[in-house]
Design an enzyme around this catalytic site. Structure first.
Site, PDB file in Angstrom:
ATOM      1  N   ASP A 150     -27.319  -1.851 -15.088  1.00 24.32           N
ATOM      2  CA  ASP A 150     -26.704  -1.268 -13.901  1.00 24.32           C
ATOM      3  C   ASP A 150     -27.810  -0.439 -13.253  1.00 24.32           C
ATOM      4  O   ASP A 150     -28.039   0.703 -13.631  1.00 24.32           O
ATOM      5  CB  ASP A 150     -25.512  -0.386 -14.285  1.00 24.32           C
ATOM      6  CG  ASP A 150     -24.852   0.246 -13.083  1.00 24.32           C
ATOM      7  OD1 ASP A 150     -24.830  -0.384 -12.010  1.00 24.32           O
ATOM      8  OD2 ASP A 150     -24.370   1.389 -13.204  1.00 24.32           O
ATOM      9  N   GLU A 198     -27.088  -6.092 -11.914  1.00 25.56           N
ATOM     10  CA  GLU A 198     -26.119  -6.024 -10.820  1.00 25.56           C
ATOM     11  C   GLU A 198     -26.822  -6.302  -9.501  1.00 25.56           C
ATOM     12  O   GLU A 198     -27.850  -5.713  -9.194  1.00 25.56           O
ATOM     13  CB  GLU A 198     -25.450  -4.646 -10.770  1.00 25.56           C
ATOM     14  CG  GLU A 198     -24.391  -4.561  -9.688  1.00 25.56           C
ATOM     15  CD  GLU A 198     -23.674  -3.236  -9.692  1.00 25.56           C
ATOM     16  OE1 GLU A 198     -22.660  -3.120 -10.412  1.00 25.56           O
ATOM     17  OE2 GLU A 198     -24.132  -2.323  -8.991  1.00 25.56           O
ATOM     18  N   ASP A 231     -22.323   4.531 -15.886  1.00 22.48           N
ATOM     19  CA  ASP A 231     -23.457   3.601 -15.805  1.00 22.48           C
ATOM     20  C   ASP A 231     -23.638   2.833 -17.113  1.00 22.48           C
ATOM     21  O   ASP A 231     -24.030   1.664 -17.097  1.00 22.48           O
ATOM     22  CB  ASP A 231     -24.749   4.369 -15.468  1.00 22.48           C
ATOM     23  CG  ASP A 231     -24.564   5.279 -14.270  1.00 22.48           C
ATOM     24  OD1 ASP A 231     -24.747   4.796 -13.147  1.00 22.48           O
ATOM     25  OD2 ASP A 231     -24.215   6.451 -14.478  1.00 22.48           O
TER      26      ASP A 231
END
Length: 194
Positions: free
Chosen positions: A7, A68, A141
């Site tokens: 992330d 991501e 996160d």
């Protein structure tokens, strides 16, 4: 399959490692959040994220890195930092010959919760449940990095089947067009000889 989920972010970059088993079984192997102070020089922040990614890949030897995909955010500066962090991680993977796959937030949410618009609390709750964790991963996160890795484990077989089907269809089309071209040449040659 051993997947490193990321992330990306400059202030907080979640990194996780999961391993897939039979069916939809996944096991969390490690998770962490790399933090860099906002007042640090951008190049040094990116270098910190890069160093952490290199360390993770060298220690854990993932088969693939799932990052991501940044497609739009309300704050342009946040999107830029996120994209830059994702870029240095993709670079670190590429230098090691590790394939990189990108997943959108809605793909990850849909894979993990069944709802592409799930909120962070729902994602965290499902990640905790899927992995059988005693405590929810914190901060968000960390949970998001785990969710990315889970998403890739579950989506990769389908993505590979689709890629094989597309390649087979393209090959079949190429062979058909070659046969058609040969027939047309034969017809033209026959018509020219009459």
């Amino acid at each position: 399959m051993r997947v490193m989920g990321v992330d990306p972010g400059l202030t907080r970059c979640g990194i996780a490692l999961v391993e897939s088993g039979r069916g939809r079984q996944v096991t969390a192997l490690d998770v962490d959040v790399v933090r860099t102070p906002a007042d640090m020089d951008l190049a040094k922040r990116l270098n910190s994220v890069y160093d952490a990614a290199c360390h993770w890949m060298d220690v854990h030897d993932p088969e693939v890195v799932a990052i991501e995909r940044v497609f739009a955010q309300h704050q342009v500066s946040t999107a830029m930092g996120t994209a830059q962090a994702g870029g240095v991680i993709a670079l670190a993977a590429s230098q090691r010959g590790v394939p990189v796959r990108f997943h959108t937030p809605s793909e990850v949410k849909a894979a993990v919760t069944g709802n592409g618009r799930a909120d962070k609390a729902q994602v965290t709750a499902m990640v905790t449940r899927i992995l059988g964790l005693q405590q929810a991963p914190r901060p968000a996160d960390a949970a998001d990095a785990l969710a990315l890795a889970i998403c890739h484990c579950w989506r990769a077989p389908m993505i590979e089947r689709m890629a094989r089907a597309e390649a087979a269809a393209a090959d079949q089309k190429r062979r058909y067009e070659a046969r058609l071209a040969e027939l047309n040449r034969s017809r033209l040659k026959k018509a020219g000889s009459q």
